[in-house]
Scaffold this motif. Structure first.
Motif, PDB file in Angstrom:
ATOM      1  N   SER A 128      13.180  31.858   6.544  1.00 20.09           N
ATOM      2  CA  SER A 128      13.520  31.008   7.887  1.00 20.09           C
ATOM      3  C   SER A 128      12.234  29.851   9.063  1.00 20.09           C
ATOM      4  O   SER A 128      12.327  29.358   9.117  1.00 20.09           O
ATOM      5  CB  SER A 128      13.697  31.921   9.150  1.00 20.09           C
ATOM      6  N   LYS A 182      12.376  26.163   6.774  1.00 24.21           N
ATOM      7  CA  LYS A 182      12.733  26.122   7.534  1.00 24.21           C
ATOM      8  C   LYS A 182      12.237  25.141   8.989  1.00 24.21           C
ATOM      9  O   LYS A 182      12.800  24.094   9.222  1.00 24.21           O
ATOM     10  CB  LYS A 182      14.445  26.319   8.002  1.00 24.21           C
ATOM     11  N   ALA A 228      22.930  16.223   9.900  1.00 24.34           N
ATOM     12  CA  ALA A 228      22.973  17.766   9.513  1.00 24.34           C
ATOM     13  C   ALA A 228      21.447  18.474  10.185  1.00 24.34           C
ATOM     14  O   ALA A 228      21.491  19.414  11.069  1.00 24.34           O
ATOM     15  CB  ALA A 228      22.976  18.268   7.781  1.00 24.34           C
ATOM     16  N   HIS A 229      20.509  18.048  10.326  1.00 27.47           N
ATOM     17  CA  HIS A 229      19.202  18.280  10.955  1.00 27.47           C
ATOM     18  C   HIS A 229      19.492  18.127  12.143  1.00 27.47           C
ATOM     19  O   HIS A 229      19.362  19.656  12.602  1.00 27.47           O
ATOM     20  CB  HIS A 229      18.032  17.527  10.481  1.00 27.47           C
ATOM     21  N   VAL A 263      23.189  23.668  17.161  1.00 31.69           N
ATOM     22  CA  VAL A 263      23.347  24.765  16.889  1.00 31.69           C
ATOM     23  C   VAL A 263      22.880  25.742  17.286  1.00 31.69           C
ATOM     24  O   VAL A 263      22.151  26.578  17.990  1.00 31.69           O
ATOM     25  CB  VAL A 263      24.544  24.786  16.047  1.00 31.69           C
ATOM     26  N   LYS A 264      21.125  25.584  17.126  1.00 35.73           N
ATOM     27  CA  LYS A 264      20.392  26.670  17.436  1.00 35.73           C
ATOM     28  C   LYS A 264      20.457  27.153  18.629  1.00 35.73           C
ATOM     29  O   LYS A 264      19.732  27.741  19.285  1.00 35.73           O
ATOM     30  CB  LYS A 264      18.769  26.266  16.619  1.00 35.73           C
ATOM     31  N   ASP A 282      14.243  31.533  13.709  1.00 36.74           N
ATOM     32  CA  ASP A 282      15.546  31.593  14.070  1.00 36.74           C
ATOM     33  C   ASP A 282      15.084  33.290  15.173  1.00 36.74           C
ATOM     34  O   ASP A 282      16.059  32.477  16.189  1.00 36.74           O
ATOM     35  CB  ASP A 282      16.468  32.178  12.942  1.00 36.74           C
ATOM     36  N   GLN A 307      21.806  18.050  14.392  1.00 37.99           N
ATOM     37  CA  GLN A 307      23.380  19.519  14.212  1.00 37.99           C
ATOM     38  C   GLN A 307      22.866  20.762  14.099  1.00 37.99           C
ATOM     39  O   GLN A 307      22.930  21.383  14.498  1.00 37.99           O
ATOM     40  CB  GLN A 307      24.149  19.328  13.688  1.00 37.99           C
ATOM     41  N   ASP A 308      21.587  20.755  13.245  1.00 38.24           N
ATOM     42  CA  ASP A 308      21.170  22.608  13.096  1.00 38.24           C
ATOM     43  C   ASP A 308      20.476  22.599  14.192  1.00 38.24           C
ATOM     44  O   ASP A 308      20.642  23.143  14.801  1.00 38.24           O
ATOM     45  CB  ASP A 308      20.407  22.481  11.767  1.00 38.24           C
ATOM     46  N   ARG A 309      19.662  21.463  14.819  1.00 39.34           N
ATOM     47  CA  ARG A 309      19.034  22.155  16.059  1.00 39.34           C
ATOM     48  C   ARG A 309      19.666  21.982  17.572  1.00 39.34           C
ATOM     49  O   ARG A 309      19.800  23.694  18.197  1.00 39.34           O
ATOM     50  CB  ARG A 309      18.182  20.845  16.063  1.00 39.34           C
TER      51      ARG A 309
END
Length: 314
Positions: free
Chosen positions: A5, A8, A215-216, A222-223, A168, A218-220
């Motif tokens: 975590s 990342k 993807a990076h 989504v978080k 996270d 989108q991840d932020r």
């Protein structure tokens, strides 16, 4: 050892740092990183504009290594043909200058802040130089090398270089006071009448995908989405009854402005992040608050497109 975590989170903080590091800011960041690793064996070279920097943006004593830094705007995304020619020319002139001014040169490294794929033209130019100067080790130093160097340091040094990376666990511990502080700072700095709020629509399931975000990114988002409901409540319960509409309008105006500049989706997102964060040093709490705020606005359909562009009626 860093947990998965934490790793990342550090990678995310590094990407943000590189996107912010345009021009001489990349040279400054690189010098701080190399000094943290090599101590006084690395010499940061400042540019005296009356004399030049002898084509050296940093020097490692053993083996004699000269670094040339190139930090294009927007981390090189959406580069024009003219900008690409400038980048290739810089590789050529910086290497030739280093060879001329530092005859005992053993290694030459071209340091850049591209966060996506490095343009093939630059790779091709580096390979040409390698063939022409086999006695000198010529290399690229980009995102992967920054990451490897960063992970060789302890947690305190990493935080000093890229800020306190949000994990996270941090996203699950949103701090309402920080969110409100971000919102109030934004509203104090903008014209509330820029763009009126629209009627909210339900966010389409595929919005993350058809907007072309990496993807990076989108991840932020989504978080941040795990906190979107909490952010919405903070905004809706605020003592200013006009806050929600004004905030959405301010961000929509910014989004439309960046879109009109033909920036790619990731760069628009990071510009919006800069707008919200204020450009200062990023703490974990601030990072979480900004991404949560952007996710709330994303779900509210005030930033980015709520329909695939191809299906929109002109």
């Amino acid at each position: 050892m860093h947990s998965p975590s934490r790793k990342k989170a550090i990678r995310a903080a590094l990407e943000l740092k590189l996107r912010r590091s345009k021009g001489t800011r990349l040279q400054d960041f690189f010098a701080e990183l190399m000094t943290a690793i090599h101590g006084d064996k690395f010499l940061p070279i400042g540019s005296d504009y009356s004399r030049g920097d002898l084509k050296c943006d940093g020097l490692l004593l053993d083996p004699l290594t000269i670094f040339a830094c190139y930090g294009p705007v927007n981390a090189g995304a959406n580069a024009t043909e003219a900008a690409m020619k400038t980048a290739i020319s810089k590789v050529d002139t910086d290497f030739a200058g280093a060879l001329r001014h530092w005859p005992k040169l053993k290694v030459w490294k071209f340091v850049h802040n591209y966060v996506e794929q490095l343009p093939a033209q630059i790779v091709q130019k580096i390979l040409e130089l390698c063939e022409q100067h086999s006695a000198i080790k010529i290399e690229l130093f980009g995102k992967e090398q920054f990451e490897n160097a960063l992970f060789s340091l302890d947690a305190k040094a990493i935080e000093a270089l890229v800020g306190d990376a949000a994990t996270d666990e941090d996203f699950r511990a949103l701090q309402p006071t920080v969110v409100l502080s971000v919102v109030e700072s934004i509203m104090a700095a903008v014209d509330h009448r820029l763009v009126p709020d629209d009627t909210p629509v339900e966010v389409p399931r595929q919005k993350l995908h058809f907007n072309g975000l990496s993807a990076h990114s989108q991840d932020r988002i989504v978080k941040g989405m795990q906190n979107a409901v909490r952010v919405a409540k903070l905004v809706q319960d605020h003592q200013d009854p006009m806050l929600e509409g004004n905030l959405a309008g301010a961000f929509k105006a910014k989004y439309l402005d960046f879109k009109a500049q033909s920036l790619d989706p990731d760069d628009i997102l990071f510009h919006l992040y800069e707008f919200a964060a204020g450009g200062g040093r990023t703490s974990a709490a601030l990072d979480v608050s900004v991404w949560s705020l952007l996710a709330y606005l994303f779900e509210k359909c005030m930033i980015f497109e709520d329909k695939p562009v191809a299906t929109r009626v002109a």
